[in-house]
Design an enzyme around this catalytic site. Structure first.
Site, PDB file in Angstrom:
ATOM      1  N   GLU A 188      32.417  66.083  75.906  1.00 40.28           N
ATOM      2  CA  GLU A 188      33.579  66.088  76.527  1.00 40.28           C
ATOM      3  C   GLU A 188      33.801  65.192  77.843  1.00 40.28           C
ATOM      4  OE1 GLU A 188      33.634  70.150  78.036  1.00 40.28           O
ATOM      5  OE2 GLU A 188      34.438  70.916  76.190  1.00 40.28           O
TER       6      GLU A 188
ATOM      7  N   ASP B 150      27.217  77.582  74.952  1.00 31.93           N
ATOM      8  CA  ASP B 150      26.530  76.815  76.094  1.00 31.93           C
ATOM      9  C   ASP B 150      25.465  77.449  76.421  1.00 31.93           C
ATOM     10  OD1 ASP B 150      28.683  74.981  75.786  1.00 31.93           O
ATOM     11  OD2 ASP B 150      29.919  76.145  77.269  1.00 31.93           O
TER      12      ASP B 150
ATOM     13  N   ASN C  70      27.642  74.385  66.321  1.00 29.54           N
ATOM     14  CA  ASN C  70      28.041  75.625  65.332  1.00 29.54           C
ATOM     15  C   ASN C  70      28.449  75.419  64.124  1.00 29.54           C
ATOM     16  OD1 ASN C  70      30.778  74.858  65.168  1.00 29.54           O
ATOM     17  ND2 ASN C  70      31.202  75.965  67.516  1.00 29.54           N
TER      18      ASN C  70
ATOM     19  N   GLY D 208      29.456  70.924  79.933  1.00 31.13           N
ATOM     20  CA  GLY D 208      28.382  70.143  80.273  1.00 31.13           C
ATOM     21  C   GLY D 208      27.929  71.088  81.721  1.00 31.13           C
TER      22      GLY D 208
ATOM     23  N   THR E 225      24.285  77.543  65.136  1.00 34.53           N
ATOM     24  CA  THR E 225      24.510  78.815  65.559  1.00 34.53           C
ATOM     25  C   THR E 225      25.709  79.217  64.630  1.00 34.53           C
ATOM     26  OG1 THR E 225      26.107  78.069  67.087  1.00 34.53           O
ATOM     27  CG2 THR E 225      23.896  78.759  67.985  1.00 34.53           C
TER      28      THR E 225
HETATM   29  O1  RIB Z   1      32.308  76.311  75.887  1.00 33.47           O
HETATM   30  C1  RIB Z   1      33.250  76.677  76.780  1.00 33.47           C
HETATM   31  C2  RIB Z   1      33.613  75.815  77.433  1.00 33.47           C
HETATM   32  O2  RIB Z   1      34.674  74.929  77.191  1.00 33.47           O
HETATM   33  C3  RIB Z   1      34.765  76.199  78.666  1.00 33.47           C
HETATM   34  O3  RIB Z   1      34.061  76.668  80.032  1.00 33.47           O
HETATM   35  C4  RIB Z   1      35.853  75.099  78.983  1.00 33.47           C
HETATM   36  O4  RIB Z   1      35.843  74.417  80.065  1.00 33.47           O
HETATM   37  C5  RIB Z   1      35.385  74.019  77.556  1.00 33.47           C
HETATM   38  O5  RIB Z   1      34.844  73.008  78.339  1.00 33.47           O
END
Ligand code: RIB
Length: 295
Positions: free
Chosen positions: A135, A242, A178, A40, A210
């Protein structure tokens, strides 16, 4: 358009290792860094490199004040980040000598979302864009209420969990995922099978997949575009997905053009893998523009 991200904020405990630890094995690390992270937080940071209207909703413990400060300093509105008595989410990350990683998550405060707070915030963003990952708790409720409030929903279905696979994802407007996640959702092994199955399961949705060093592919029921990845020296892949996601979404909303958005996502993630860390490795827009000019 405003972009609301309802997502995780993690403390990343990042160990440098020769190789990722095997079952039953004890290994020494060559370094440990405590970094800001969470899919996030990382995606909000990347979104805000392009857009000036990024809002993050999430929860931290007392130990995670620096996560909120990081977002504040990086152009993200943090009015909807609250501190709770639970400790912050964290991730144990191993990064090996080739830059590959493995991650164990502890959700902590990221699972403190409650239905009333979700309703209150979503109402303020009626008709705007919503970015989600997997998450946080109550993800299915968020999706249902977001549609009722007419938000355009982007979902990065990561990590894949049993509860995610059981959720009704038909209201997702745009999936960014992905190849491994796409295989898990569709039970297909090859690209043709994945594409066909995703479009059968979610005929109204758009997909950006991706493929690591093999680049990325966009498809919907009418169009399909591919973009090659840049060959660069990889130091750490953590947060590269991300970075791609945040840049892609912001550019897509700004320019309404998938191909341009893919170019920015690809360039930004190529820069991100050359630096250690997750959010700290997300490049600024001017660096992405420079990189693109030099290709
Ligand atoms: O995508 C990478 C992230 O996945 C990390 O920063 C970790 O905290 C998990 O959330």
């Amino acid at each position: 358009m405003k972009i609301l991200n309802m997502g995780s904020l993690n403390i990343d405990l990042t160990y440098s290792v020769h190789h990722i630890v095997r079952p039953g094995e004890t290994i020494e690390s060559t370094g440990l860094k405590t970094l800001v992270g969470g899919k996030g937080l990382n995606q909000s940071t990347a979104l805000a490199r392009v857009s000036n209207e990024v809002y993050h909703m999430g929860f931290i413990g007392e130990d995670g004040r620096f996560l909120k400060e990081f977002l504040n300093k990086n152009n993200v509105n943090t009015d909807y980040i609250a501190a709770v008595s639970e400790r912050s989410g964290n991730a144990i990350i191993q990064v090996d000598e080739t830059g590959e990683n493995s991650i164990i998550l502890f959700h902590g405060a990221n699972f403190e979302f409650d239905k009333k707070s979700i309703d209150d915030v979503l109402e303020k963003f009626r008709g705007e864009a919503l970015v989600l990952q997997n998450e946080i708790n109550h993800l299915d409720y968020v999706i249902e209420k977001a549609k009722e409030n007419d938000l355009f929903i982007f979902l990065n279905p990561s990590p894949i969990t049993d509860s995610l696979l059981e959720m009704d994802l038909s209201k997702i407007d745009f999936f960014i995922l992905n190849e491994t996640e796409a295989k898990d959702i569709t039970n297909s092994k090859d690209l043709a099978g994945i594409q066909k199955k995703l479009l059968t399961m979610f005929p109204e949705s758009r997909f950006l997949m991706t493929k690591g060093k093999k680049g990325s592919i966009y498809f919907d029921s009418e169009n399909c575009f591919e973009k090659e990845a840049y060959a660069v020296k990889t130091v750490d892949t953590t947060g590269a997905g991300d970075t791609f996601t945040g840049y892609f979404i912001s550019k897509y909303l700004e320019e309404k053009d998938v191909k341009t958005a893919m170019e920015y996502g690809t360039a930004a993630s190529a820069l991100s893998v050359q630096t250690f860390g997750a959010a700290e490795s997300i490049p600024h827009l001017s660096d992405v523009e420079d990189f693109r000019r030099k290709q």
